[in-house]
Every structure is written in structure tokens, then in C-alpha cells.
Design an enzyme around this catalytic site. Structure first.
Site, PDB file in Angstrom:
ATOM      1  N   VAL A  11       1.016  -1.272   0.226  1.00  0.00           N
ATOM      2  CA  VAL A  11      -0.168  -0.500  -0.393  1.00  0.00           C
ATOM      3  C   VAL A  11       0.871   1.291   0.154  1.00  0.00           C
ATOM      4  O   VAL A  11       1.060   1.623  -1.045  1.00  0.00           O
ATOM      5  CB  VAL A  11      -0.489   0.064   0.942  1.00  0.00           C
ATOM      6  CG1 VAL A  11      -1.695   1.481   1.919  1.00  0.00           C
ATOM      7  CG2 VAL A  11      -2.488  -1.086   0.675  1.00  0.00           C
ATOM      8  N   ASP A  29      10.401   3.203   6.353  1.00  0.00           N
ATOM      9  CA  ASP A  29      10.194   2.170   6.838  1.00  0.00           C
ATOM     10  C   ASP A  29      11.085   1.692   7.652  1.00  0.00           C
ATOM     11  O   ASP A  29      12.314   2.282   7.301  1.00  0.00           O
ATOM     12  CB  ASP A  29      10.556   1.086   5.138  1.00  0.00           C
ATOM     13  CG  ASP A  29       9.124  -0.158   5.465  1.00  0.00           C
ATOM     14  OD1 ASP A  29       8.165  -0.103   5.379  1.00  0.00           O
ATOM     15  OD2 ASP A  29       9.918  -0.800   6.365  1.00  0.00           O
ATOM     16  N   THR A  83      -2.281  -4.305   9.572  1.00  0.00           N
ATOM     17  CA  THR A  83      -2.429  -4.304  10.934  1.00  0.00           C
ATOM     18  C   THR A  83      -3.121  -6.650  10.780  1.00  0.00           C
ATOM     19  O   THR A  83      -4.747  -6.272  10.255  1.00  0.00           O
ATOM     20  CB  THR A  83      -4.304  -3.545  10.867  1.00  0.00           C
ATOM     21  OG1 THR A  83      -4.487  -3.871   9.164  1.00  0.00           O
ATOM     22  CG2 THR A  83      -3.649  -1.651  10.688  1.00  0.00           C
ATOM     23  N   CYS A 257      -5.644  -9.660   3.219  1.00  0.00           N
ATOM     24  CA  CYS A 257      -6.866  -8.717   3.510  1.00  0.00           C
ATOM     25  C   CYS A 257      -8.608  -9.579   4.218  1.00  0.00           C
ATOM     26  O   CYS A 257      -8.662  -9.786   4.986  1.00  0.00           O
ATOM     27  CB  CYS A 257      -7.304  -8.299   2.249  1.00  0.00           C
ATOM     28  SG  CYS A 257      -6.515  -6.391   2.204  1.00  0.00           S
ATOM     29  N   ARG A 325       0.931 -14.651   1.522  1.00  0.00           N
ATOM     30  CA  ARG A 325       0.688 -14.734   3.051  1.00  0.00           C
ATOM     31  C   ARG A 325      -1.099 -15.038   3.218  1.00  0.00           C
ATOM     32  O   ARG A 325      -2.228 -14.927   2.264  1.00  0.00           O
ATOM     33  CB  ARG A 325       0.711 -13.323   2.855  1.00  0.00           C
ATOM     34  CG  ARG A 325       2.325 -12.104   3.035  1.00  0.00           C
ATOM     35  CD  ARG A 325       1.748 -10.733   3.475  1.00  0.00           C
ATOM     36  NE  ARG A 325       1.037  -9.992   2.414  1.00  0.00           N
ATOM     37  CZ  ARG A 325       1.291  -8.961   2.122  1.00  0.00           C
ATOM     38  NH1 ARG A 325       1.307  -7.937   3.129  1.00  0.00           N
ATOM     39  NH2 ARG A 325      -0.154  -8.093   1.218  1.00  0.00           N
TER      40      ARG A 325
HETATM   41  N1  LIG Z   1      -2.263  -5.421  -0.066  1.00  0.00           N
HETATM   42  C1  LIG Z   1      -3.195  -5.027  -0.134  1.00  0.00           C
HETATM   43  O1  LIG Z   1      -3.766  -5.922  -1.014  1.00  0.00           O
HETATM   44  C2  LIG Z   1      -3.902  -4.506   1.049  1.00  0.00           C
HETATM   45  C3  LIG Z   1      -5.139  -3.273   0.114  1.00  0.00           C
HETATM   46  C4  LIG Z   1      -5.602  -2.702   1.364  1.00  0.00           C
HETATM   47  C5  LIG Z   1      -5.494  -2.397   2.157  1.00  0.00           C
HETATM   48  N2  LIG Z   1      -4.463  -3.213   2.792  1.00  0.00           N
HETATM   49  C6  LIG Z   1      -4.218  -2.182   4.645  1.00  0.00           C
HETATM   50  O2  LIG Z   1      -2.925  -1.893   4.348  1.00  0.00           O
HETATM   51  C7  LIG Z   1      -2.805  -1.961   4.928  1.00  0.00           C
HETATM   52  C8  LIG Z   1      -0.422  -2.133   4.983  1.00  0.00           C
HETATM   53  O3  LIG Z   1      -0.392  -2.974   4.522  1.00  0.00           O
HETATM   54  P1  LIG Z   1       0.554  -3.931   2.916  1.00  0.00           P
HETATM   55  O4  LIG Z   1       0.402  -4.562   2.465  1.00  0.00           O
HETATM   56  O5  LIG Z   1       1.028  -2.528   1.939  1.00  0.00           O
HETATM   57  O6  LIG Z   1       1.526  -4.391   4.268  1.00  0.00           O
HETATM   58  P2  LIG Z   1       3.364  -4.521   3.176  1.00  0.00           P
HETATM   59  O7  LIG Z   1       4.002  -5.633   5.050  1.00  0.00           O
HETATM   60  O8  LIG Z   1       3.303  -4.842   2.156  1.00  0.00           O
HETATM   61  O9  LIG Z   1       3.819  -3.541   4.189  1.00  0.00           O
HETATM   62  C9  LIG Z   1       4.591  -2.863   5.327  1.00  0.00           C
HETATM   63  C10 LIG Z   1       5.352  -2.076   5.624  1.00  0.00           C
HETATM   64  O10 LIG Z   1       5.857  -1.644   6.836  1.00  0.00           O
HETATM   65  C11 LIG Z   1       6.595  -1.535   6.500  1.00  0.00           C
HETATM   66  N3  LIG Z   1       6.992  -1.076   9.335  1.00  0.00           N
HETATM   67  C12 LIG Z   1       5.229  -1.972   9.841  1.00  0.00           C
HETATM   68  N4  LIG Z   1       5.637  -1.419  10.690  1.00  0.00           N
HETATM   69  C13 LIG Z   1       6.113   0.294  10.259  1.00  0.00           C
HETATM   70  C14 LIG Z   1       6.873   1.518  11.484  1.00  0.00           C
HETATM   71  N5  LIG Z   1       6.030   1.679  13.040  1.00  0.00           N
HETATM   72  N6  LIG Z   1       7.090   1.938  10.386  1.00  0.00           N
HETATM   73  C15 LIG Z   1       7.745   2.090   9.363  1.00  0.00           C
HETATM   74  N7  LIG Z   1       7.280   1.713   8.547  1.00  0.00           N
HETATM   75  C16 LIG Z   1       6.981   0.051   9.088  1.00  0.00           C
HETATM   76  C17 LIG Z   1       7.043  -2.737   7.354  1.00  0.00           C
HETATM   77  O11 LIG Z   1       8.540  -2.869   7.133  1.00  0.00           O
HETATM   78  C18 LIG Z   1       6.556  -2.627   5.529  1.00  0.00           C
HETATM   79  O12 LIG Z   1       7.213  -2.596   4.397  1.00  0.00           O
HETATM   80  C19 LIG Z   1      -3.007  -3.517   5.783  1.00  0.00           C
HETATM   81  O13 LIG Z   1      -3.462  -2.470   7.017  1.00  0.00           O
HETATM   82  C20 LIG Z   1      -3.478  -3.982   4.880  1.00  0.00           C
HETATM   83  O14 LIG Z   1      -4.731  -4.975   5.659  1.00  0.00           O
HETATM   84  C21 LIG Z   1      -3.300  -4.281   2.366  1.00  0.00           C
END
Ligand SMILES: NC(=O)c1ccc[n+]([C@@H]2O[C@H](COP(=O)([O-])OP(=O)(O)OC[C@H]3O[C@@H](n4cnc5c(N)ncnc54)[C@H](O)[C@@H]3O)[C@@H](O)[C@H]2O)c1
Length: 401
Positions: A11, A29, A83, A257, A325
Site C-alpha cells: 500500500v 520504513d 494491521t 485482507c 501471505r
Molecule cells: N496488500 C493489500 O492488497 C492491501 C489492500 C488494501 C489495504 N491493505 C491494508 O494496508 C495496510 C498495509 O498493508 P501492506 O499490504 O502494505 O503491508 P506490507 O506488509 O506489504 O507493508 C508494510 C510495511 O510497513 C513496514 N512497517 C511496519 N511497521 C512500521 C512502522 N512502525 N514504521 C514504518 N514502517 C513500518 C514494514 O516493514 C513493511 O515494509 C494493512 O492495514 C492492510 O490491511 C492492504
């Protein structure tokens, strides 16, 4: 405008590269490997091209960092951190909490803080705002808003520009600033009356999918018991031009998700005194699919899998992505192994997973297809074992779920 994005995953990196066409973006990050790759213009996310990152870097509009101090002076901060669920399948806001800490400790002036991470209604109002205020050493009046992300990894026809985006601020001023920000790169903005509506809508979208997938998985089991072809039944029902939406049977749900978000809704419901019976049952049905599939495969193979070589084909949670995942393939491998065979897996898109490499698509007694990527030919799957069980409906000639 200076924008910081906390979290550079699916995201956060997606939003960063789109926003970098118009704004100065700091991608923060905690993972230093990801950050150093990004600063070399190398993407670690399918769907985000390295060329887009390079273009943003060379244009002076993007920098990745592990240093919280780099977010100082941001006018907008977007939170895009994981999350997940904890071991009791309850919401785990640890990453949100640490993002709030970084924001509070490093912002020097008022900013608009937008949460894009998926969470329960009330997160921005009752969790993020108080957490940032708690961690701030000086009192700064930030604005707060929510705009849940709807990105679908691997999908090409919908992106940040044309996917309708929900948004709402905690104050009218935050709502206007949020709209102004996203309208620089998104054509389709949908304002709702409160952050809680946007948060609840995001959870319900994925709950709707989870419950319908469970329902169709239950239908697959009923149809098999009755000797009816479930996919033909669904195609037949799908000819109704209104009031029906087709979902397909599968080995279960995967990704970041659908297996996770509904439990956020169930948890907040429980705290409000309402039992989320559909969500719980859907979770149970989907999580039980791998066991059901393993037992069907066992029955078809003389009632015992002991000593057999079983190949699980496709371990990504969906076709044409390398994302494993929450993949149902993991539960299926466990369920099969409990029945005594030697289990290996084959997935050229994933390559390596959980400390082992993809096996060749050949030489098995039994193959079970969880995910069928376009690069893997159905004929090759059929040749990989004398008995092939297909959960995807894409390998004609195999035993179907
Ligand atoms: N992947 C999807 O398709 C998708 C779609 C819609 C919503 N979301 C939501 O978006 C959010 C993020 O998901 P994602 O898929 O991008 O996760 P991800 O695991 O791909 O990426 C998250 C990143 O955040 C970093 N991180 C963790 N804690 C941190 C902090 N305190 N400070 C800085 N960086 C930090 C991690 O190192 C990682 O690189 C979640 O809530 C998810 O449910 C995801």
C-alpha cells in the site's frame, strides 16, 4: 507539498510512487533492506515498477528512509503499516502504535495525518489521535482523516487513479484537505459523513467476499455429496441478470485482507455487544477447506495417502502473484502431511517459500492444484501425476472440487 508515507509495502509504496508525480515524498520504513533497495530504484512490490521509483528519485521527488527525523516538516503523513491478527485472531495494532510514535516524535508542526491501513471503525478517532497526542512531547494540533486503501495486487484495470476512494476527516477542515490531496492523483473520490463509515465500509467489502466465498465453498461440499457439478450450477445461476453475484469455490481465502479484515469487524462487534455469527462461521468454513480437500484426495486414492508422493501446485494465494501471505496452500500441506504422504510444492512464480524451493512439476503420485498461474500450462499439470485434484476449475480433465 511534503508528504511522508509510513510503511513502504504494497500500500505505502503504491501510494508513494503515485503521489511522487505531484509531491515531495518521504517513504519511511523500519526495514533497512527495503529502504536501501528503494533508494537504488529497485521495487520489492509486484505492481510497482522499478522504473517509476527511479523516475521519482531522479526527479528529486522520492526518498526512502529509516530515519524518523526525515518526516519533520511534512504537511501530510499517510499511515500504511500492517494491521494483522494476533495469535488469538484479534486485531493487533502494534504497527499502528509504532507508526504513531514515529509521527509524534518527529513532526515539528501541524500536519494532516491520514490512515490508509485497514482497521475497525473508531481507529482514527479513538486510537491513532490519542496515541499521537500521548507520544508527542509538545502539544501540536494535527488534523486527522481516513482513506482506506482498496488496491488489489496484480489487478491491471484498476489503480490509484481510477479506483473510487472513500475518505472522511475528523473535522470538516481535515475532510477538505484530504480531498484536495487525493484529487491530485485520484479521479474518483467519495466523501462519507464520518471516518467510522469509511472504516466500516472497507471492512464490510472484504467481509462480503469472505462470507460469499465460504458460502460457495459450502455449496461445493453439498454439490459433491449430491453428485452435482458445482461450477455448472454456479454458471447456471450466473445467467440470472440481476440479484446474483458469482463466487467460485477454492481451497480457502488468502492474502493480507480477506482472511484478516472480517475479524476486525467481528471484534468491534463483540465489544459493542453484537455477535458476528456470519463472520465466525465463514472463517470456520474457509479454514476447514484444506482438511476437506485432503480427505477427498485420500478417499479417491484407496483411503490412504501413506507412502505416496503428493505435489501441491501453486502456493501463492491467488494467480499470477508471488504473494503467499495467509495462503490456504500452507494449511493444505499440513492437512495432507497429517495423512502420511511426502508432500512437496511447485510454484515457479513464488520460487522459494518457507525455506524450500519450488519442485519440478513432475514425478508425483498425486497433484493438488491450489492456484493456477497463467505461466503454468494445464496440460503440464495433468502430466505431473496420474491423479490430479483441481480446486481452481482451470485444469479440465482433473478431478474437480
Ligand atoms: N496488500 C493489500 O492488497 C492491501 C489492500 C488494501 C489495504 N491493505 C491494508 O494496508 C495496510 C498495509 O498493508 P501492506 O499490504 O502494505 O503491508 P506490507 O506488509 O506489504 O507493508 C508494510 C510495511 O510497513 C513496514 N512497517 C511496519 N511497521 C512500521 C512502522 N512502525 N514504521 C514504518 N514502517 C513500518 C514494514 O516493514 C513493511 O515494509 C494493512 O492495514 C492492510 O490491511 C492492504
Amino acid at each position: 507539498m511534503k508528504l511522508s508515507v509510513i510503511g513502504q509495502g504494497y500500500v505505502g509504496l503504491t501510494i508513494s510512487t503515485f503521489a511522487a508525480r505531484h509531491h515531495q515524498v518521504v517513504g519511511f520504513d523500519l526495514n533497512s533492506t527495503i529502504v536501501s533497495q528503494l533508494n537504488k530504484g529497485i521495487s520489492h512490490i509486484e505492481g510497482v515498477a522499478s522504473s517509476d521509483i527511479k523516475q521519482a528519485i531522479f526527479g528529486g521527488n522520492y526518498k526512502a528512509t529509516t530515519n524518523g527525523a526525515d518526516i519533520a516538516g511534512s504537511e501530510i503523513v499517510v499511515i500504511a503499516v500492517p494491521t494483522p491478527l494476533d495469535e488469538k485472531r484479534k486485531p493487533d495494532l502494534t504497527f499502528i502504535d509504532s507508526a504513531c510514535k514515529v509521527i509524534a516524535e518527529n513532526l515539528t508542526g501541524p500536519a494532516l495525518i491520514i490512515n490508509e491501513s485497514t482497521s475497525f471503525p473508531g481507529t482514527i478517532r479513538n486510537y491513532i489521535k490519542p496515541a499521537i497526542e500521548k507520544y508527542s512531547k509538545v502539544k501540536i494540533e494535527h488534523s486527522y482523516a481516513i482513506s482506506p486503501e482498496r488496491v488489489d495486487p496484480g489487478r491491471e484495470n484498476f489503480n490509484q487513479k481510477n479506483t473510487p476512494r472513500l475518505y472522511a476527516g475528523l473535522t470538516p477542515e481535515a475532510t477538505v484537505r484530504t480531498r484536495d490531496f487525493y484529487s491530485t492523483f485520484c479521479d474518483n473520490l467519495v466523501e462519507v459523513s464520518s471516518p467510522e463509515v469509511a472504516e466500516a465500509a472497507k471492512l464490510f467489502e472484504n467481509t462480503f467476499r469472505q462470507v460469499n466465498i465460504a458460502l460457495v465453498n459450502e455449496l461445493a461440499q453439498i454439490s459433491h455429496a449430491l453428485g452435482i457439478d458445482v461450477r455448472e450450477t454456479l454458471d447456471a445461476a450466473g445467467t440470472k441478470p440481476y440479484g446474483f453475484m458469482k463466487f467460485s469455490p477454492s481451497a480457502g481465502v488468502g492474502g493480507h485482507c480477506i482472511p484478516v479484515d472480517p475479524s476486525y469487524l467481528a471484534d468491534v462487534a463483540e465489544k459493542a455487544g453484537v455477535e458476528a455469527t456470519f463472520i465466525k462461521r465463514a472463517n470456520e468454513v474457509n479454514l476447514a477447506m484444506p482438511k476437506y480437500i485432503a480427505s477427498r484426495v485420500e478417499k479417491d486414492n484407496g483411503g490412504s495417502l501413506k507412502g505416496k508422493k503428493v505435489l501441491v501446485v501453486g502456493v501463492a494465494y491467488k494467480p499470477n502473484v508471488a504473494d503467499t501471505r495467509e495462503s490456504p496452500a500452507e494449511l493444505l500441506i499440513d492437512a495432507l502431511e497429517n495423512l502420511g504422504p511426502v508432500v512437496s510444492w511447485s510454484d515457479p512464480v513464488v520460487g522459494s517459500w518457507k525455506g524450500s524451493d519450488s519442485s519440478p512439476l513432475s514425478g508425483a503420485d498425486i497433484a493438488v492444484v491450489v492456484t493456477k498461474h497463467d505461466v503454468v500450462a494445464a496440460e503440464d499439470i495433468l502430466k505431473s501425476a496420474p491423479y490430479v485434484f483441481d480446486t481452481t476449475g482451470k485444469v479440465k480433465g482433473a478431478v474437480q472440487l
